[in-house]
Design a protein around this motif. Structure first.
Motif, PDB file in Angstrom:
ATOM      1  N   VAL A  16      19.068   5.687  10.486  1.00 35.45           N
ATOM      2  CA  VAL A  16      18.435   4.393  10.747  1.00 35.45           C
ATOM      3  C   VAL A  16      19.219   3.604  11.785  1.00 35.45           C
ATOM      4  O   VAL A  16      18.653   2.814  12.545  1.00 35.45           O
ATOM      5  CB  VAL A  16      18.283   3.565   9.457  1.00 35.45           C
ATOM      6  CG1 VAL A  16      17.434   4.307   8.448  1.00 35.45           C
ATOM      7  CG2 VAL A  16      19.632   3.216   8.856  1.00 35.45           C
ATOM      8  N   TRP A  43      14.158   4.857   5.351  1.00 34.36           N
ATOM      9  CA  TRP A  43      15.179   3.910   5.798  1.00 34.36           C
ATOM     10  C   TRP A  43      16.558   4.233   5.209  1.00 34.36           C
ATOM     11  O   TRP A  43      17.418   3.363   5.141  1.00 34.36           O
ATOM     12  CB  TRP A  43      14.761   2.485   5.433  1.00 34.36           C
ATOM     13  CG  TRP A  43      13.826   1.882   6.418  1.00 34.36           C
ATOM     14  CD1 TRP A  43      14.158   1.120   7.499  1.00 34.36           C
ATOM     15  CD2 TRP A  43      12.406   1.960   6.424  1.00 34.36           C
ATOM     16  NE1 TRP A  43      13.036   0.737   8.180  1.00 34.36           N
ATOM     17  CE2 TRP A  43      11.934   1.234   7.537  1.00 34.36           C
ATOM     18  CE3 TRP A  43      11.465   2.590   5.593  1.00 34.36           C
ATOM     19  CZ2 TRP A  43      10.595   1.105   7.842  1.00 34.36           C
ATOM     20  CZ3 TRP A  43      10.125   2.474   5.897  1.00 34.36           C
ATOM     21  CH2 TRP A  43       9.699   1.737   7.010  1.00 34.36           C
ATOM     22  N   SER A  96      16.289  -1.922   8.387  1.00 31.30           N
ATOM     23  CA  SER A  96      15.536  -3.087   7.919  1.00 31.30           C
ATOM     24  C   SER A  96      16.041  -3.533   6.556  1.00 31.30           C
ATOM     25  O   SER A  96      16.108  -2.728   5.617  1.00 31.30           O
ATOM     26  CB  SER A  96      14.038  -2.762   7.831  1.00 31.30           C
ATOM     27  OG  SER A  96      13.321  -3.834   7.253  1.00 31.30           O
ATOM     28  N   CYS A 151      16.405   1.186  13.752  1.00 32.99           N
ATOM     29  CA  CYS A 151      15.269   0.657  12.989  1.00 32.99           C
ATOM     30  C   CYS A 151      15.670   0.241  11.576  1.00 32.99           C
ATOM     31  O   CYS A 151      14.816   0.198  10.672  1.00 32.99           O
ATOM     32  CB  CYS A 151      14.118   1.661  12.939  1.00 32.99           C
ATOM     33  SG  CYS A 151      14.562   3.284  12.266  1.00 32.99           S
ATOM     34  N   PHE A 171      12.561  -6.156  18.886  1.00 30.05           N
ATOM     35  CA  PHE A 171      13.552  -5.377  18.146  1.00 30.05           C
ATOM     36  C   PHE A 171      13.931  -6.016  16.815  1.00 30.05           C
ATOM     37  O   PHE A 171      14.376  -5.312  15.901  1.00 30.05           O
ATOM     38  CB  PHE A 171      14.818  -5.199  18.996  1.00 30.05           C
ATOM     39  CG  PHE A 171      14.702  -4.148  20.061  1.00 30.05           C
ATOM     40  CD1 PHE A 171      14.756  -2.807  19.738  1.00 30.05           C
ATOM     41  CD2 PHE A 171      14.524  -4.504  21.384  1.00 30.05           C
ATOM     42  CE1 PHE A 171      14.639  -1.830  20.718  1.00 30.05           C
ATOM     43  CE2 PHE A 171      14.416  -3.542  22.372  1.00 30.05           C
ATOM     44  CZ  PHE A 171      14.471  -2.199  22.043  1.00 30.05           C
ATOM     45  N   SER A 225       6.876  -3.191  19.135  1.00 30.45           N
ATOM     46  CA  SER A 225       7.783  -3.361  18.000  1.00 30.45           C
ATOM     47  C   SER A 225       7.520  -2.308  16.937  1.00 30.45           C
ATOM     48  O   SER A 225       8.470  -1.738  16.364  1.00 30.45           O
ATOM     49  CB  SER A 225       7.618  -4.761  17.414  1.00 30.45           C
ATOM     50  OG  SER A 225       8.508  -4.962  16.339  1.00 30.45           O
ATOM     51  N   THR A 237       9.087   0.986  17.847  1.00 30.96           N
ATOM     52  CA  THR A 237      10.538   1.073  17.700  1.00 30.96           C
ATOM     53  C   THR A 237      10.951   1.448  16.281  1.00 30.96           C
ATOM     54  O   THR A 237      12.101   1.857  16.069  1.00 30.96           O
ATOM     55  CB  THR A 237      11.216  -0.259  18.076  1.00 30.96           C
ATOM     56  OG1 THR A 237      10.832  -1.283  17.150  1.00 30.96           O
ATOM     57  CG2 THR A 237      10.863  -0.679  19.492  1.00 30.96           C
ATOM     58  N   SER A 238      10.045   1.322  15.331  1.00 34.82           N
ATOM     59  CA  SER A 238      10.374   1.623  13.927  1.00 34.82           C
ATOM     60  C   SER A 238       9.758   2.926  13.439  1.00 34.82           C
ATOM     61  O   SER A 238       9.816   3.219  12.242  1.00 34.82           O
ATOM     62  CB  SER A 238       9.901   0.466  13.030  1.00 34.82           C
ATOM     63  OG  SER A 238      10.594  -0.722  13.333  1.00 34.82           O
ATOM     64  N   GLN A 239       9.199   3.708  14.346  1.00 38.19           N
ATOM     65  CA  GLN A 239       8.504   4.919  13.901  1.00 38.19           C
ATOM     66  C   GLN A 239       9.433   5.948  13.269  1.00 38.19           C
ATOM     67  O   GLN A 239       9.043   6.661  12.342  1.00 38.19           O
ATOM     68  CB  GLN A 239       7.741   5.536  15.082  1.00 38.19           C
ATOM     69  CG  GLN A 239       6.484   4.790  15.456  1.00 38.19           C
ATOM     70  CD  GLN A 239       5.593   4.534  14.255  1.00 38.19           C
ATOM     71  OE1 GLN A 239       5.063   5.462  13.647  1.00 38.19           O
ATOM     72  NE2 GLN A 239       5.412   3.268  13.902  1.00 38.19           N
ATOM     73  N   TYR A 240      10.669   6.043  13.747  1.00 35.77           N
ATOM     74  CA  TYR A 240      11.598   7.002  13.133  1.00 35.77           C
ATOM     75  C   TYR A 240      11.761   6.697  11.648  1.00 35.77           C
ATOM     76  O   TYR A 240      11.718   7.604  10.803  1.00 35.77           O
ATOM     77  CB  TYR A 240      12.951   6.957  13.841  1.00 35.77           C
ATOM     78  CG  TYR A 240      14.001   7.801  13.149  1.00 35.77           C
ATOM     79  CD1 TYR A 240      14.156   9.140  13.474  1.00 35.77           C
ATOM     80  CD2 TYR A 240      14.818   7.265  12.149  1.00 35.77           C
ATOM     81  CE1 TYR A 240      15.096   9.936  12.828  1.00 35.77           C
ATOM     82  CE2 TYR A 240      15.760   8.045  11.493  1.00 35.77           C
ATOM     83  CZ  TYR A 240      15.894   9.375  11.834  1.00 35.77           C
ATOM     84  OH  TYR A 240      16.818  10.149  11.182  1.00 35.77           O
ATOM     85  N   CYS A 241      11.975   5.422  11.334  1.00 31.44           N
ATOM     86  CA  CYS A 241      12.180   5.046   9.936  1.00 31.44           C
ATOM     87  C   CYS A 241      10.889   5.160   9.126  1.00 31.44           C
ATOM     88  O   CYS A 241      10.932   5.500   7.935  1.00 31.44           O
ATOM     89  CB  CYS A 241      12.741   3.630   9.856  1.00 31.44           C
ATOM     90  SG  CYS A 241      14.465   3.497  10.420  1.00 31.44           S
ATOM     91  N   ARG A 242       9.760   4.864   9.744  1.00 27.77           N
ATOM     92  CA  ARG A 242       8.510   4.997   9.013  1.00 27.77           C
ATOM     93  C   ARG A 242       8.244   6.453   8.643  1.00 27.77           C
ATOM     94  O   ARG A 242       7.666   6.743   7.602  1.00 27.77           O
ATOM     95  CB  ARG A 242       7.339   4.459   9.841  1.00 27.77           C
ATOM     96  CG  ARG A 242       7.376   2.964  10.092  1.00 27.77           C
ATOM     97  CD  ARG A 242       6.068   2.451  10.684  1.00 27.77           C
ATOM     98  NE  ARG A 242       4.992   2.499   9.703  1.00 27.77           N
ATOM     99  CZ  ARG A 242       4.038   3.405   9.691  1.00 27.77           C
ATOM    100  NH1 ARG A 242       4.000   4.366  10.609  1.00 27.77           N
ATOM    101  NH2 ARG A 242       3.084   3.365   8.760  1.00 27.77           N
TER     102      ARG A 242
END
Length: 472
Positions: free
Chosen positions: A73, A68, A80, A78, A186, A56, A59-64
């Motif tokens: 996004v 955001w 949020s 990703c 996800f 999980s 799956t959010s590494q692009y946004c990190r």
């Protein structure tokens, strides 16, 4: 809390579930009777959950890395609410505004409290040198806020898996449906729904062990995160109305009393602190129109495509509520008229699923709501994976559809309305399929895999103790 009478030797999933039994043939065959596993189900399930948490996070590494904001996004899947609300509601400057105002925060009291505590923690940590040394900065405070929220949600996910494992009794491996769920992988980083889901799972566990007041307390806690844990009271009421179970009306009253008491303890202080902040959730729920991915939104899209104006927000609210009440009445008739007493969680699944299908909005993270109920009400891996496959399809469809609305890119980089509508209809159809399986299990208890694992009698007659399989 008493020990569940259904806590016996664990059922081997590779011998019980048809899909797992088939797949296990490539790995040495189903587990044998003399199997002596080195690790307990608890340790393996927690390990699987940690794996799900890591997936999980990936799956959010692009946004990190990139933040955001912007259409990226959606393309990365990703998005949020957590980070968006932190920036839009200026929680970095006013961390306690969800509870005391003057900002707008449209969530129940405990969700607001969690959001406020995490915002206050973010503000404090950003003043520490160690935090800066680890890579967080005041320029990207929303990153730290999301990371803290995700870490807290990860711990709650572990608790959820343990609660489902315990509630499953002799079928602890059914909790693996929750531990490695693509829906949770996800969806957990989008919003705070995992908190309400876990509170409901703890209520189911307490109820299955006869701790009815504790179950009610957890229902009140869950309702203070999101509305849907309230529906457990309806499932309990249906069983209390039957004459062939040991669940008398006093059980319902004890559960209701615990729920009301805990809800008042949590909500009255928030009302006194700032009634306007507390009531924002209820005002939004009453006034909002058709939200994305609901059948009402699809109706609006089709109507607009034909040159119509669609339905008003008031009409949608009335139809949504009326159809949901009709669905609850259907569950009541099914639960009371069924030859054998249904299991409580089966009725609960049908009520929550009906709410999701008929609600004015279906946000992508709502798929998390049904995961523990699937594991406890209809633990068939084939059906669970089919349903989650459609949920993941919808997850990407709604983001690509939104990318086409808010972004400025070529058509091949987004979904058009037809594909989006097809994905929404797919997730609706998959949910209806699961509901049909649960109804068949209620009408034909011999096909219910959970009852096969029960060592207690299955009749549920008033002369015998009520089986734990029917309590859950």
């Amino acid at each position: 809390m008493t020990q569940s009478p259904n806590d016996g030797p664990p059922v081997a999933a590779t011998r019980d579930d048809p899909l797992l039994r088939h797949l296990s043939e490539r790995l040495g065959g189903p587990a044998g009777k003399r199997l002596r596993p080195r690790f307990s189900p608890t340790s393996i399930l927690l390990g699987l959950t940690v794996l799900g948490i890591l997936l999980s996070a990936l799956t959010s590494q692009y946004c990190r890395i990139n933040g955001w904001g912007g259409v990226g996004v959606y393309h990365a899947g990703c998005y949020s609410d957590i980070s968006a609300l932190f920036s839009q509601r200026q929680l970095g400057d006013a961390p306690w505004s969800p509870l005391v105002g003057p900002g707008y925060f449209e969530y129940p009291v405990l969700t607001s409290l969690v959001a406020a505590l995490l915002a206050a923690s973010t503000r404090f940590l950003l003043t520490q040198d160690l935090t800066m040394a680890l890579g967080w900065s005041t320029e990207r405070a929303s990153l730290l806020y999301w990371d803290l929220s995700f870490a807290a949600a990860a711990v709650v996910w572990l608790v959820l898996v343990l609660a489902v494992m315990k509630a499953a009794g002799a079928r602890p491996w059914d909790a693996a449906i929750v531990a490695v769920s693509p829906a949770v992988i996800f969806g957990i980083g989008i919003n705070w729904d995992i908190w309400a889901v876990t509170a409901l799972a703890l209520a189911i566990l307490a109820f299955g062990r006869g701790a009815h007041i504790s179950a009610g307390v957890m229902i009140g806690v869950g309702v203070s995160f999101k509305l849907f844990p309230l529906f457990m009271l309806g499932a309990v009421l249906v069983l209390a109305l039957r004459r062939d179970t040991r669940l008398g009306f006093d059980v319902f009253l004890r559960t209701l009393g615990g729920a009301v008491a805990s809800w008042l303890v949590l909500n009255v202080p928030a009302m006194l602190l700032s009634f306007s902040s507390w009531s924002e959730f209820f005002e939004l729920s009453a006034e909002r129109g058709a939200g994305y991915s609901s059948p009402w939104h699809i109706w609006q899209l089709i109507a607009e495509g034909r040159g119509g104006s669609g339905l008003s927000a008031e009409t949608i609210s009335g139809l949504s509520l009326g159809l949901f009440v009709a669905a609850c009445l259907g569950v009541l008739v099914l639960g009371v008229r069924a030859k054998h007493p249904p299991r409580m969680v089966q009725l609960l699944f049908l009520i929550v699923a009906s709410f999701l299908l008929l609600n004015k909005v279906y946000s992508p993270q709502f798929m998390i709501w049904l995961i523990p109920l699937i594991a406890l009400a209809a633990p068939r891996w084939r059906d669970a994976l089919i349903w989650q496959g459609f949920q993941v399809l919808h997850f990407w469809a709604v983001w690509m559809y939104l990318a086409g609305i808010v972004g400025d890119q070529d058509p091949q980089h987004s979904f058009d309305s037809a594909l989006y509508i097809a994905a929404v209809l797919g997730h609706i159809g998959a949910t209806l399929y699961l509901m049909a399986q649960v109804v068949l299990d209620i009408l034909r208890p011999e096909r219910d895999p959970v009852r096969h694992a029960s060592r207690a009698p299955e009749s549920g007659a008033a002369a015998d103790p009520m089986p734990a399989s029917e309590l859950r």
